[in-house]
Design a protein around this motif. Structure first.
Motif, mmCIF file in Angstrom:
data_model
loop_
_atom_site.group_PDB
_atom_site.id
_atom_site.type_symbol
_atom_site.label_atom_id
_atom_site.label_comp_id
_atom_site.label_asym_id
_atom_site.label_seq_id
_atom_site.Cartn_x
_atom_site.Cartn_y
_atom_site.Cartn_z
ATOM 1 N N ARG A 28 75.286 6.192 -17.628
ATOM 2 C CA ARG A 28 76.460 5.343 -17.461
ATOM 3 C C ARG A 28 77.059 5.107 -18.838
ATOM 4 O O ARG A 28 76.589 4.285 -19.593
ATOM 5 N N ASP A 33 82.761 -0.737 -15.461
ATOM 6 C CA ASP A 33 83.098 -0.643 -14.057
ATOM 7 C C ASP A 33 82.404 -1.724 -13.229
ATOM 8 O O ASP A 33 82.773 -1.966 -12.102
ATOM 9 N N CYS A 34 81.411 -2.394 -13.785
ATOM 10 C CA CYS A 34 80.728 -3.482 -13.091
ATOM 11 C C CYS A 34 81.482 -4.806 -13.224
ATOM 12 O O CYS A 34 81.085 -5.798 -12.616
ATOM 13 N N ASP A 111 76.062 1.302 -8.285
ATOM 14 C CA ASP A 111 77.293 2.081 -8.184
ATOM 15 C C ASP A 111 78.436 1.110 -7.932
ATOM 16 O O ASP A 111 78.303 0.205 -7.109
ATOM 17 N N GLY A 113 82.904 0.616 -7.621
ATOM 18 C CA GLY A 113 84.213 1.225 -7.457
ATOM 19 C C GLY A 113 85.247 0.143 -7.229
ATOM 20 O O GLY A 113 84.926 -1.044 -7.256
ATOM 21 N N PRO A 114 86.483 0.523 -6.967
ATOM 22 C CA PRO A 114 87.560 -0.474 -6.832
ATOM 23 C C PRO A 114 87.438 -1.362 -5.595
ATOM 24 O O PRO A 114 87.992 -2.455 -5.558
ATOM 25 N N GLU A 115 86.692 -0.914 -4.581
ATOM 26 C CA GLU A 115 86.549 -1.692 -3.347
ATOM 27 C C GLU A 115 85.322 -2.598 -3.328
ATOM 28 O O GLU A 115 85.201 -3.474 -2.483
ATOM 29 N N PHE A 117 80.791 -2.739 -4.646
ATOM 30 C CA PHE A 117 79.670 -2.134 -5.359
ATOM 31 C C PHE A 117 78.414 -2.093 -4.501
ATOM 32 O O PHE A 117 78.260 -2.870 -3.570
ATOM 33 N N ARG A 138 75.477 -3.529 -0.067
ATOM 34 C CA ARG A 138 76.814 -3.272 -0.602
ATOM 35 C C ARG A 138 77.640 -4.533 -0.455
ATOM 36 O O ARG A 138 77.582 -5.195 0.586
#
Length: 143
Positions: A28, A33-34, A111, A113-115, A117, A138
């Protein structure tokens, strides 16, 4: 070799290791991104049959399980950009259930993302039946 040369060699070796690790596949390289997970309102999906809503600020998380009338508040400490701990849980309404106010939950974002984690969590509990239990789930950002 004198002390200055030794320090420069050590600095050079550390620099090569740090720079080299950024290009390793699977490493990473950008942990920002977190940042999405730090503050907001989320729905935890996949861990329970009921709706589970979390509202997280920088240092606090409120958990709501409307189906059973449970609302609780925990303190949050970020250990690094993608790992945080929840502790000091206080039940505001409803039944506490098996989780003690002394229990801690360590959450690692695996992991993002925009929606939302995906995460893996470990329970550190005074109850031997819960201690060490791992949870995967999630959380989806609610707009």
């Amino acid at each position: 070799m004198d002390l200055t040369a030794t320090r420069l060699r050590s600095f050079g070796l550390v620099s090569v290791i740090l720079i080299g690790s950024c290009g390793v596949p699977g490493a990473r390289s950008d942990r920002t991104d977190c940042a999405l997970a730090r503050i907001g309102r989320f729905e935890d999906v996949g861990t329970q049959d009921t709706r589970y809503v979390l509202t997280r600020t920088w240092n606090e998380q409120v958990e709501e399980l409307p189906a059973i009338g449970l609302v609780s508040r925990s303190r949050v400490i970020w250990l690094d950009s993608c790992t945080y701990m929840l502790f000091g849980r206080t039940v505001l309404t409803g039944d506490q259930g098996p989780i003690s106010s002394l229990d801690t939950l360590k959450v690692s974002i695996v992991d993002a993302g925009p929606e939302g984690f995906e995460y893996e969590a470990v329970i550190l509990s005074v109850d031997s039946k819960l201690n060490g239990r791992r949870i995967r789930g999630r959380q989806v950002l609610l707009k």
